[in-house]
Design a protein around this motif. Structure first.
Motif, PDB file in Angstrom:
ATOM      1  N   TRP A  70       8.811  -1.312  12.964  1.00 47.52           N
ATOM      2  CA  TRP A  70       8.297   0.182  12.901  1.00 47.52           C
ATOM      3  C   TRP A  70       8.270   0.913  14.018  1.00 47.52           C
ATOM      4  O   TRP A  70       9.414   0.448  14.205  1.00 47.52           O
ATOM      5  N   THR A  71       9.686   1.862  12.538  1.00 48.07           N
ATOM      6  CA  THR A  71      10.408   3.204  13.660  1.00 48.07           C
ATOM      7  C   THR A  71      10.168   4.409  13.209  1.00 48.07           C
ATOM      8  O   THR A  71       9.472   4.917  12.559  1.00 48.07           O
ATOM      9  N   VAL A  72      10.236   4.895  15.225  1.00 43.18           N
ATOM     10  CA  VAL A  72       9.239   6.372  14.965  1.00 43.18           C
ATOM     11  C   VAL A  72      10.645   7.278  14.747  1.00 43.18           C
ATOM     12  O   VAL A  72      11.897   6.969  15.547  1.00 43.18           O
ATOM     13  N   VAL A  73      10.309   8.072  13.865  1.00 47.26           N
ATOM     14  CA  VAL A  73      11.673   9.603  13.852  1.00 47.26           C
ATOM     15  C   VAL A  73      11.120  10.857  13.655  1.00 47.26           C
ATOM     16  O   VAL A  73       9.611  10.639  14.401  1.00 47.26           O
ATOM     17  N   GLU A  74      12.231  11.458  14.003  1.00 49.27           N
ATOM     18  CA  GLU A  74      11.392  12.955  14.077  1.00 49.27           C
ATOM     19  C   GLU A  74      10.685  13.647  12.870  1.00 49.27           C
ATOM     20  O   GLU A  74      10.625  13.553  11.684  1.00 49.27           O
ATOM     21  N   ASP A  75      10.067  14.169  13.279  1.00 49.74           N
ATOM     22  CA  ASP A  75       9.191  15.312  11.714  1.00 49.74           C
ATOM     23  C   ASP A  75       9.924  15.786  10.648  1.00 49.74           C
ATOM     24  O   ASP A  75       9.388  15.252   9.771  1.00 49.74           O
ATOM     25  N   ARG A  76      11.107  16.015  11.017  1.00 45.00           N
ATOM     26  CA  ARG A  76      11.944  16.821   9.632  1.00 45.00           C
ATOM     27  C   ARG A  76      12.342  14.947   9.503  1.00 45.00           C
ATOM     28  O   ARG A  76      12.558  15.390   8.379  1.00 45.00           O
ATOM     29  N   ALA A  77      12.580  14.370   9.847  1.00 48.11           N
ATOM     30  CA  ALA A  77      13.576  13.087   9.629  1.00 48.11           C
ATOM     31  C   ALA A  77      12.606  12.355   8.393  1.00 48.11           C
ATOM     32  O   ALA A  77      12.133  12.064   7.487  1.00 48.11           O
ATOM     33  N   LEU A  78      10.984  12.499   8.847  1.00 53.23           N
ATOM     34  CA  LEU A  78      10.519  11.937   8.257  1.00 53.23           C
ATOM     35  C   LEU A  78      10.099  12.786   6.548  1.00 53.23           C
ATOM     36  O   LEU A  78       9.318  12.000   5.698  1.00 53.23           O
ATOM     37  N   ALA A  79       9.995  13.734   6.823  1.00 49.52           N
ATOM     38  CA  ALA A  79       9.620  15.118   5.758  1.00 49.52           C
ATOM     39  C   ALA A  79      11.152  14.603   5.321  1.00 49.52           C
ATOM     40  O   ALA A  79      11.002  14.534   3.933  1.00 49.52           O
ATOM     41  N   SER A  80      11.708  14.365   5.007  1.00 53.63           N
ATOM     42  CA  SER A  80      13.292  14.424   4.382  1.00 53.63           C
ATOM     43  C   SER A  80      12.926  12.842   3.623  1.00 53.63           C
ATOM     44  O   SER A  80      13.364  12.683   2.614  1.00 53.63           O
ATOM     45  N   LEU A  81      12.173  12.138   3.990  1.00 54.48           N
ATOM     46  CA  LEU A  81      11.869  10.962   3.440  1.00 54.48           C
ATOM     47  C   LEU A  81      10.286  11.084   2.532  1.00 54.48           C
ATOM     48  O   LEU A  81       9.960  10.206   1.490  1.00 54.48           O
ATOM     49  N   SER A  82       9.915  12.297   2.153  1.00 54.16           N
ATOM     50  CA  SER A  82       8.483  12.182   1.599  1.00 54.16           C
ATOM     51  C   SER A  82       8.689  13.218   0.827  1.00 54.16           C
ATOM     52  O   SER A  82       9.327  14.262   0.860  1.00 54.16           O
ATOM     53  N   ASP A  83       8.295  12.684  -0.234  1.00 52.43           N
ATOM     54  CA  ASP A  83       8.116  14.298  -1.821  1.00 52.43           C
ATOM     55  C   ASP A  83       6.751  14.806  -1.233  1.00 52.43           C
ATOM     56  O   ASP A  83       6.934  15.391  -2.440  1.00 52.43           O
ATOM     57  N   SER A  84       5.949  14.901  -0.370  1.00 51.77           N
ATOM     58  CA  SER A  84       4.876  15.691  -0.521  1.00 51.77           C
ATOM     59  C   SER A  84       4.910  16.466   0.172  1.00 51.77           C
ATOM     60  O   SER A  84       5.426  16.852   1.259  1.00 51.77           O
ATOM     61  N   VAL A  85       4.262  17.961  -0.271  1.00 54.91           N
ATOM     62  CA  VAL A  85       3.544  18.872   0.358  1.00 54.91           C
ATOM     63  C   VAL A  85       3.553  18.908   2.074  1.00 54.91           C
ATOM     64  O   VAL A  85       4.445  19.618   2.199  1.00 54.91           O
ATOM     65  N   THR A  86       2.702  18.217   2.083  1.00 51.46           N
ATOM     66  CA  THR A  86       2.140  17.545   3.713  1.00 51.46           C
ATOM     67  C   THR A  86       2.526  16.567   4.246  1.00 51.46           C
ATOM     68  O   THR A  86       1.537  15.675   3.406  1.00 51.46           O
ATOM     69  N   PRO A  87       3.759  15.572   4.627  1.00 56.96           N
ATOM     70  CA  PRO A  87       3.080  13.883   4.535  1.00 56.96           C
ATOM     71  C   PRO A  87       2.966  13.858   5.448  1.00 56.96           C
ATOM     72  O   PRO A  87       2.003  14.691   6.549  1.00 56.96           O
ATOM     73  N   ALA A  88       1.819  12.750   5.537  1.00 55.31           N
ATOM     74  CA  ALA A  88       1.225  12.323   6.555  1.00 55.31           C
ATOM     75  C   ALA A  88       1.742  11.912   7.571  1.00 55.31           C
ATOM     76  O   ALA A  88       0.877  10.968   8.820  1.00 55.31           O
ATOM     77  N   GLY A  89       3.095  11.294   7.538  1.00 51.89           N
ATOM     78  CA  GLY A  89       3.289  10.888   8.563  1.00 51.89           C
ATOM     79  C   GLY A  89       4.129   9.118   8.722  1.00 51.89           C
ATOM     80  O   GLY A  89       4.321   8.690   9.696  1.00 51.89           O
ATOM     81  N   VAL A  90       3.976   8.993   7.707  1.00 45.50           N
ATOM     82  CA  VAL A  90       3.779   7.263   7.615  1.00 45.50           C
ATOM     83  C   VAL A  90       4.812   7.366   6.265  1.00 45.50           C
ATOM     84  O   VAL A  90       4.348   7.685   4.853  1.00 45.50           O
ATOM     85  N   VAL A  91       5.889   6.180   6.361  1.00 46.87           N
ATOM     86  CA  VAL A  91       6.762   6.411   4.938  1.00 46.87           C
ATOM     87  C   VAL A  91       7.518   4.919   4.748  1.00 46.87           C
ATOM     88  O   VAL A  91       7.435   4.103   5.923  1.00 46.87           O
ATOM     89  N   GLY A  92       7.068   3.220   3.598  1.00 46.59           N
ATOM     90  CA  GLY A  92       7.397   2.449   4.082  1.00 46.59           C
ATOM     91  C   GLY A  92       8.335   2.802   3.342  1.00 46.59           C
ATOM     92  O   GLY A  92       8.625   2.930   2.847  1.00 46.59           O
ATOM     93  N   LEU A  93       9.542   1.629   3.541  1.00 43.51           N
ATOM     94  CA  LEU A  93      10.358   1.417   2.673  1.00 43.51           C
ATOM     95  C   LEU A  93      10.154  -0.582   2.064  1.00 43.51           C
ATOM     96  O   LEU A  93       9.843  -1.158   3.292  1.00 43.51           O
ATOM     97  N   CYS A  94      10.468  -0.495   1.542  1.00 43.19           N
ATOM     98  CA  CYS A  94       9.508  -1.981   0.038  1.00 43.19           C
ATOM     99  C   CYS A  94      10.099  -2.331  -0.618  1.00 43.19           C
ATOM    100  O   CYS A  94      11.397  -1.251  -1.450  1.00 43.19           O
TER     101      CYS A  94
END
Length: 260
Positions: A70-94
């Motif tokens: 589980w890796t904590v990232v800044e909000d901007r970093a998380l947003a860069s991994l999500s294509d959602s308009v309002t990211p939920a704050g969690v993205v899994g690498l699968c």
């Protein structure tokens, strides 16, 4: 430890998975949102790492407790991994989950077989409908959208992780594989000779529903490979039904008939 920033090498490496070619080369994809991550964590060995904001780490502590990393990232970093308009704050690498068609169809009684389905939202919704109807597998055949497209994953709302998904480049091969596995193939076709409302006896048998492209449906040569062509009656003035709506009606009709 400080949250990772958007320019961090691990974040940038994960961000490359927005490209289909990168996903298939590395057989890795991103699962965006808590439902997707929760589903992925239920599959042994699927999740490599979870990226989350500090707020999401507190909110989803139950997921953090079972994640392999589980890796904590800044909000901007998380947003860069999500294509959602309002990211939920969690993205899994699968890791990829698909399996050969023959394995996915083994002992199946109800299957959704999508041929050249291009819209990722539709594909994800069909997977979700198949899961809800108790189907045993989904096959994405031909030039269908990538099962690991971020929009497909999100539209499945975790169902991608609940049932087998197979990818087959040739729809005809997928149809014949279903028949070889003991499934009748029913083509959902507005010009079909069988009315869905009067097909319970037919629907009680193990079935693979053959669903076509959103715009042009099933090619004639593919529909002719099916054992029967089934139409959904339209009682009003609508010209047709959305693909995922049609899939839901067909799958649930079969599920009802098979459970009697």
């Amino acid at each position: 430890m400080q949250p990772l920033v958007a320019s961090n090498a691990r974040v940038k490496d994960a961000r490359k998975l927005s490209r289909r070619s990168e996903r298939f080369e590395r057989r890795l994809f991103l699962a965006d949102g808590p439902k997707a991550v929760e589903g992925a964590l239920e599959v042994p060995g699927c999740v490599v790492e979870v990226f989350a904001t500090e707020a999401a780490t507190q909110q989803y502590a139950d997921l953090a407790s079972v994640a392999p990393q589980w890796t904590v990232v800044e909000d901007r970093a998380l947003a860069s991994l999500s294509d959602s308009v309002t990211p939920a704050g969690v993205v899994g690498l699968c890791r990829f989950l698909d399996r050969p068609v023959e394995h996915a169809l083994d002992a199946a009684r109800l299957v959704a077989l999508c041929a050249d389905v291009r819209d990722p939202g539709n594909a994800g919704t069909v997977i979700r409908c198949a899961d809800a109807a108790g189907a045993d597998a989904v096959v994405l055949a031909g030039h269908s959208v990538d099962a690991y497209n971020p929009k497909t994953v999100r539209a499945s709302v975790g169902s991608l992780f609940h049932l087998p998904v197979a990818i087959e480049p040739d729809p005809a091969v997928a149809v014949r594989a279903a028949q070889a596995a003991g499934l009748q193939v029913l083509a959902a076709d507005g010009a079909g000779e069988v009315d869905l409302d009067h097909a319970d006896e037919l629907l009680a048998a193990p079935t693979a529903w053959l669903l076509g492209n959103e715009a042009w449906g099933l090619p004639t040569e593919l529909a002719e490979l099916a054992d029967h062509r089934v139409r959904i009656p339209i009682h009003g003035r609508a010209e047709s039904l959305n693909l995922s709506t049609a899939a839901a009606l067909c799958l649930y009709a079969s599920a009802r008939a098979q459970r009697r």
